[in-house]
Design a protein around this motif. Structure first.
Motif, mmCIF file in Angstrom:
data_model
loop_
_atom_site.group_PDB
_atom_site.id
_atom_site.type_symbol
_atom_site.label_atom_id
_atom_site.label_comp_id
_atom_site.label_asym_id
_atom_site.label_seq_id
_atom_site.Cartn_x
_atom_site.Cartn_y
_atom_site.Cartn_z
ATOM 1 N N ALA A 1 79.678 83.170 -46.844
ATOM 2 C CA ALA A 1 80.885 83.464 -47.620
ATOM 3 C C ALA A 1 81.512 84.785 -47.175
ATOM 4 O O ALA A 1 82.742 84.904 -47.101
ATOM 5 N N HIS A 2 80.688 85.774 -46.870
ATOM 6 C CA HIS A 2 81.199 87.055 -46.376
ATOM 7 C C HIS A 2 81.967 86.839 -45.062
ATOM 8 O O HIS A 2 83.074 87.356 -44.887
ATOM 9 N N ALA A 3 81.396 86.061 -44.151
ATOM 10 C CA ALA A 3 82.067 85.767 -42.883
ATOM 11 C C ALA A 3 83.376 85.008 -43.124
ATOM 12 O O ALA A 3 84.366 85.225 -42.416
ATOM 13 N N THR A 4 83.389 84.156 -44.131
ATOM 14 C CA THR A 4 84.597 83.396 -44.461
ATOM 15 C C THR A 4 85.689 84.313 -44.991
ATOM 16 O O THR A 4 86.869 84.151 -44.653
ATOM 17 N N LEU A 5 85.329 85.308 -45.809
ATOM 18 C CA LEU A 5 86.333 86.267 -46.285
ATOM 19 C C LEU A 5 86.872 87.104 -45.128
ATOM 20 O O LEU A 5 88.082 87.385 -45.075
ATOM 21 N N GLU A 6 86.014 87.502 -44.202
ATOM 22 C CA GLU A 6 86.484 88.233 -43.021
ATOM 23 C C GLU A 6 87.465 87.370 -42.223
ATOM 24 O O GLU A 6 88.497 87.859 -41.752
ATOM 25 N N PHE A 7 87.146 86.085 -42.069
ATOM 26 C CA PHE A 7 88.032 85.143 -41.395
ATOM 27 C C PHE A 7 89.373 85.056 -42.130
ATOM 28 O O PHE A 7 90.439 85.050 -41.507
ATOM 29 N N ALA A 8 89.322 85.005 -43.451
ATOM 30 C CA ALA A 8 90.542 84.878 -44.255
ATOM 31 C C ALA A 8 91.499 86.041 -44.014
ATOM 32 O O ALA A 8 92.708 85.839 -43.854
ATOM 33 N N VAL A 9 90.960 87.250 -43.989
ATOM 34 C CA VAL A 9 91.833 88.416 -43.831
ATOM 35 C C VAL A 9 92.146 88.703 -42.367
ATOM 36 O O VAL A 9 93.299 88.975 -42.024
ATOM 37 N N GLN A 10 91.160 88.639 -41.488
ATOM 38 C CA GLN A 10 91.366 89.040 -40.093
ATOM 39 C C GLN A 10 92.054 87.966 -39.257
ATOM 40 O O GLN A 10 92.918 88.279 -38.441
ATOM 41 N N ASP A 11 91.673 86.717 -39.439
ATOM 42 C CA ASP A 11 92.218 85.648 -38.602
ATOM 43 C C ASP A 11 93.401 84.925 -39.244
ATOM 44 O O ASP A 11 94.258 84.414 -38.540
ATOM 45 N N ARG A 12 93.413 84.832 -40.552
ATOM 46 C CA ARG A 12 94.470 84.067 -41.216
ATOM 47 C C ARG A 12 95.455 84.948 -41.980
ATOM 48 O O ARG A 12 96.442 84.470 -42.507
ATOM 49 N N GLY A 13 95.184 86.247 -42.059
ATOM 50 C CA GLY A 13 96.132 87.164 -42.686
ATOM 51 C C GLY A 13 96.320 86.966 -44.178
ATOM 52 O O GLY A 13 97.342 87.365 -44.736
ATOM 53 N N LEU A 14 95.342 86.383 -44.836
ATOM 54 C CA LEU A 14 95.449 86.183 -46.278
ATOM 55 C C LEU A 14 95.228 87.512 -46.992
ATOM 56 O O LEU A 14 94.416 88.332 -46.569
ATOM 57 N N ASP A 15 95.943 87.721 -48.084
ATOM 58 C CA ASP A 15 95.773 88.972 -48.819
ATOM 59 C C ASP A 15 95.020 88.794 -50.136
ATOM 60 O O ASP A 15 94.692 89.777 -50.795
ATOM 61 N N ARG A 16 94.717 87.541 -50.496
ATOM 62 C CA ARG A 16 93.997 87.302 -51.745
ATOM 63 C C ARG A 16 93.240 85.983 -51.643
ATOM 64 O O ARG A 16 93.739 85.012 -51.081
ATOM 65 N N VAL A 17 92.053 85.961 -52.206
ATOM 66 C CA VAL A 17 91.251 84.749 -52.308
ATOM 67 C C VAL A 17 90.662 84.714 -53.713
ATOM 68 O O VAL A 17 90.290 85.753 -54.268
ATOM 69 N N VAL A 18 90.586 83.526 -54.279
ATOM 70 C CA VAL A 18 90.005 83.341 -55.606
ATOM 71 C C VAL A 18 88.762 82.467 -55.497
ATOM 72 O O VAL A 18 88.487 81.873 -54.457
ATOM 73 N N ALA A 19 88.028 82.410 -56.588
ATOM 74 C CA ALA A 19 86.858 81.531 -56.688
ATOM 75 C C ALA A 19 86.704 81.117 -58.134
ATOM 76 O O ALA A 19 87.129 81.834 -59.048
ATOM 77 N N VAL A 20 86.079 79.972 -58.325
ATOM 78 C CA VAL A 20 85.796 79.466 -59.663
ATOM 79 C C VAL A 20 84.340 79.036 -59.687
ATOM 80 O O VAL A 20 83.834 78.446 -58.732
ATOM 81 N N ARG A 21 83.679 79.353 -60.774
ATOM 82 C CA ARG A 21 82.305 78.884 -60.954
ATOM 83 C C ARG A 21 82.138 78.451 -62.398
ATOM 84 O O ARG A 21 82.836 78.920 -63.290
ATOM 85 N N ARG A 22 81.216 77.526 -62.600
ATOM 86 C CA ARG A 22 80.867 77.180 -63.974
ATOM 87 C C ARG A 22 80.184 78.389 -64.595
ATOM 88 O O ARG A 22 79.433 79.106 -63.925
ATOM 89 N N ILE A 23 80.424 78.602 -65.852
ATOM 90 C CA ILE A 23 79.850 79.749 -66.568
ATOM 91 C C ILE A 23 78.332 79.762 -66.417
ATOM 92 O O ILE A 23 77.724 80.824 -66.305
#
Length: 177
Positions: free
Chosen positions: A114-136
């Motif tokens: 997941a950490h590598a995926t967030l790095e991909f999101a910002v560095q490779d795809r230029g995303l400025d925000r990511v969300v997540a949902v989990r069951r309580i």
């Protein structure tokens, strides 16, 4: 082909050889209990999942990665990004999610991928925000989200199944590797 290497993992697009091991992961009730309606998924439904993930790659430039162990080549599961359609509080936003086979739990693979995926999101795809949902009730995912630096932003209810959900977000403009 998009690939990311971490110290222990290879995150890559889906290949035909991923169907059988992902089907085995999807057949495990313990893995699936907090995903969707909690039901296990057949090989045919798993094939549809992979096809949909690959379509999202083609349409959005991101999607779910196959997570492979570097040492053995075993498929550990999936991690990646998708455009959320529910709950309404995050609809249309880019969300991170993961699922790993039970034998891979408790070894830090979900956090690493997941950490590598967030790095991909910002560095490779230029995303400025990511969300997540989990069951309580999903404390293991809460631990991963905390390790990622994602902040709890509120709660919601699954519009179809009625589960109580926690919503998280992270501002990637301030994300630190």
């Amino acid at each position: 082909m998009t690939e990311i290497r971490t110290p222990r993992l290879l995150l890559r697009r889906w290949l035909e050889d991923g169907l059988v091991p992902l089907s085995e992961i999807h057949a495990d009730p313990a893995v699936m209990r907090r995903i969707g309606d909690g039901a296990t998924r057949s090989g045919d439904l798993t094939a549809q999942d992979i096809e949909a993930w690959e379509e999202e790659w083609d349409e959005e430039g991101f999607g779910m990665f196959a997570v492979e162990l570097l040492g053995s080549g075993e498929l550990a599961g999936a991690v990646g990004l998708s455009v959320a359609d529910a709950p309404a509080e995050i609809a249309g936003q880019v969300a991170i999610s993961w699922r790993l086979g039970r034998v891979f739990w408790g070894q830090g693979y979900a956090s690493e991928a997941a950490h590598a995926t967030l790095e991909f999101a910002v560095q490779d795809r230029g995303l400025d925000r990511v969300v997540a949902v989990r069951r309580i009730t999903d404390t293991a995912s809460a631990n991963v989200l905390d390790k990622l630096g994602m902040q709890a932003e509120g709660t919601a209810q699954d519009p179809v199944l009625g589960h109580d959900l926690a919503i998280y977000g992270i501002d990637l403009t301030q994300y630190q590797d």
